[in-house]
Enzyme design. Structure first.
Site, PDB file in Angstrom:
ATOM      1  N   ASP A  62       0.668  -1.273   0.040  1.00 26.15           N
ATOM      2  CA  ASP A  62       0.141  -0.139   0.116  1.00 26.15           C
ATOM      3  C   ASP A  62       0.748   1.269   0.033  1.00 26.15           C
ATOM      4  OD1 ASP A  62      -2.866  -0.649   0.010  1.00 26.15           O
ATOM      5  OD2 ASP A  62      -2.364  -1.638   1.914  1.00 26.15           O
ATOM      6  N   GLU A  67      -0.215   9.540   1.473  1.00 25.64           N
ATOM      7  CA  GLU A  67      -1.062  10.576   2.452  1.00 25.64           C
ATOM      8  C   GLU A  67      -1.210   9.896   3.822  1.00 25.64           C
ATOM      9  OE1 GLU A  67      -5.529  10.646   2.115  1.00 25.64           O
ATOM     10  OE2 GLU A  67      -4.983  12.822   2.295  1.00 25.64           O
ATOM     11  N   ASP A  68      -1.180   8.566   3.876  1.00 30.02           N
ATOM     12  CA  ASP A  68      -1.590   7.826   5.055  1.00 30.02           C
ATOM     13  C   ASP A  68      -0.127   8.076   6.030  1.00 30.02           C
ATOM     14  OD1 ASP A  68      -4.083   7.423   4.580  1.00 30.02           O
ATOM     15  OD2 ASP A  68      -3.439   5.752   3.498  1.00 30.02           O
ATOM     16  N   ARG A  87       1.224  -1.363   7.206  1.00 32.59           N
ATOM     17  CA  ARG A  87       1.603  -0.290   6.460  1.00 32.59           C
ATOM     18  C   ARG A  87       2.552   0.731   7.665  1.00 32.59           C
ATOM     19  NH1 ARG A  87      -2.788   3.273   3.748  1.00 32.59           N
ATOM     20  NH2 ARG A  87      -0.893   3.726   2.877  1.00 32.59           N
ATOM     21  N   ARG A 132      -8.629   2.866  11.638  1.00 31.08           N
ATOM     22  CA  ARG A 132      -7.380   3.159  11.547  1.00 31.08           C
ATOM     23  C   ARG A 132      -6.631   4.115  12.431  1.00 31.08           C
ATOM     24  NH1 ARG A 132      -5.715   1.344   6.064  1.00 31.08           N
ATOM     25  NH2 ARG A 132      -6.917  -0.423   6.084  1.00 31.08           N
ATOM     26  N   HIS A 162     -11.905   6.147   5.614  1.00 36.54           N
ATOM     27  CA  HIS A 162     -11.114   7.165   6.462  1.00 36.54           C
ATOM     28  C   HIS A 162     -11.987   8.124   6.388  1.00 36.54           C
ATOM     29  CE1 HIS A 162      -6.927   5.538   5.092  1.00 36.54           C
ATOM     30  NE2 HIS A 162      -7.258   5.404   6.393  1.00 36.54           N
ATOM     31  N   CYS A 249      -5.129  10.320  -1.406  1.00 36.96           N
ATOM     32  CA  CYS A 249      -3.963   9.118  -0.941  1.00 36.96           C
ATOM     33  C   CYS A 249      -2.722   9.100  -1.544  1.00 36.96           C
ATOM     34  CB  CYS A 249      -4.720   7.874  -1.051  1.00 36.96           C
ATOM     35  SG  CYS A 249      -6.291   7.612  -0.855  1.00 36.96           S
TER      36      CYS A 249
HETATM   37  C1  CIR Z   1      -5.443   0.731   2.747  1.00 38.15           C
HETATM   38  O1  CIR Z   1      -6.522  -0.015   3.378  1.00 38.15           O
HETATM   39  O2  CIR Z   1      -4.833   1.178   3.989  1.00 38.15           O
HETATM   40  C2  CIR Z   1      -5.323   0.825   1.616  1.00 38.15           C
HETATM   41  N1  CIR Z   1      -5.435  -0.195   0.819  1.00 38.15           N
HETATM   42  C3  CIR Z   1      -6.012   1.970   0.907  1.00 38.15           C
HETATM   43  C4  CIR Z   1      -5.453   3.354   1.533  1.00 38.15           C
HETATM   44  C5  CIR Z   1      -6.133   4.569   0.982  1.00 38.15           C
HETATM   45  N2  CIR Z   1      -5.729   5.703   1.731  1.00 38.15           N
HETATM   46  C6  CIR Z   1      -6.323   6.823   1.792  1.00 38.15           C
HETATM   47  O3  CIR Z   1      -7.683   6.965   1.816  1.00 38.15           O
HETATM   48  N3  CIR Z   1      -5.681   7.910   2.479  1.00 38.15           N
END
Ligand code: CIR
Length: 260
Positions: A62, A67-68, A87, A132, A162, A249
């Site tokens: 991922d 962004e995360d 992650r 999360r 999110h 993201c």
């Molecule tokens: C996840 O589930 O963490 C990733 N497959 C998708 C993350 C998407 N990120 C976001 O919306 N900021």
């Protein structure tokens, strides 16, 4: 001041093993994914941002969703502790990349926080209480940011990954929201534009002043954004969406550098 730098990362070849919460796993067309991501980067460049594209992380499915891994403000960057254990290793390279532009602080265990849950509206930050991001993560963020004169408020979300799946800034005091995923009363004082009913996920939009980057999949909401006076730059985002990614993201946006 406008954003002038975007940090992105090439998609991982192992993205088929991405985290999924609300979607069933379907095959990702890796060639198409790479072309869609390249187009995303190209739009950022067309909008006059310098793009720092980090190398792919082959073992982190991922990692394209940069962004995360951080919350970037003008004064500092906060490196998150992502809620999904798979992650957590994504943050090291993001911290390195950001450290030449910002003072860097960290969310620590047992706090968890995903950047996708953090919505910045001026000096007010809203943080989704999601699968999360936990209360400890939200409180740590509030403690880190309070000396910089930012307020942090927790927001309830339902049915989506999110907070920014359900609400994103489209102006300094305006939000695009999908009302069935959150209660709009939580954003007192903000102007609200609603997504087209049935276009699930359409609230996720990258805003660069009067320009927005937005998926082709949501044509009626795109019309609403145009009607609101924004220039809409649409792109096909189908393969990133299969991994539950939205357009926000794939980048971290910075205004200037506050180091040195
Ligand atoms: C996840 O589930 O963490 C990733 N497959 C998708 C993350 C998407 N990120 C976001 O919306 N900021």
């Amino acid at each position: 001041m406008k954003y002038n730098l975007a940090i992105t990362r090439s998609p991982s070849a192992t993205m088929a093993n991405c985290e999924l919460t609300h979607l069933d796993r379907v095959q990702i067309d890796m060639g198409l994914l790479s072309r869609q991501h390249a187009r995303y980067v190209e739009i950022l460049e067309e909008l006059e941002l310098e793009v720092l594209e980090l190398p792919a992380e082959p073992t982190l499915p991922d990692a394209v969703f940069v962004e995360d891994a951080a919350v970037v403000l003008d004064e500092l960057a906060v490196i998150t502790r992502p809620g999904a254990e798979s992650r957590r290793a994504e943050t090291a390279s993001i911290a390195r990349a950001l450290s030449t532009h910002r003072r860097v602080l960290h969310i620590e265990a047992p706090g968890t926080l995903d950047g996708g849950d953090v919505l910045v509206l001026g000096r007010q930050l809203y943080v989704g209480r999601s699968t999360r991001s936990n209360q400890e993560g939200i409180e740590q963020l509030a403690r880190i940011l309070s000396p910089f004169n930012y307020s942090v408020a927790g927001v309830e979300v339902r049915g989506c990954l999110h907070l920014k799946s359900a609400a994103c800034a489209i102006g300094d005091d305006a939000l695009l929201i999908q009302e069935d995923w959150l209660d709009p009363k939580q954003f007192q004082g903000a102007r609200l534009l609603h997504t087209q009913p049935g276009e699930d996920g359409a609230a996720n939009v990258v805003r660069l002043d009067r320009d927005v980057i937005f998926p082709l999949a949501f044509p009626r909401t795109a019309e609403r954004l145009e009607g609101y006076g924004l220039r809409v730059h649409q792109l096909d985002y189908s393969e990133l969406a299969k991994a539950e990614g939205g357009v926000t993201c794939c980048s971290l946006l910075l205004r200037g550098s506050t180091i040195g």
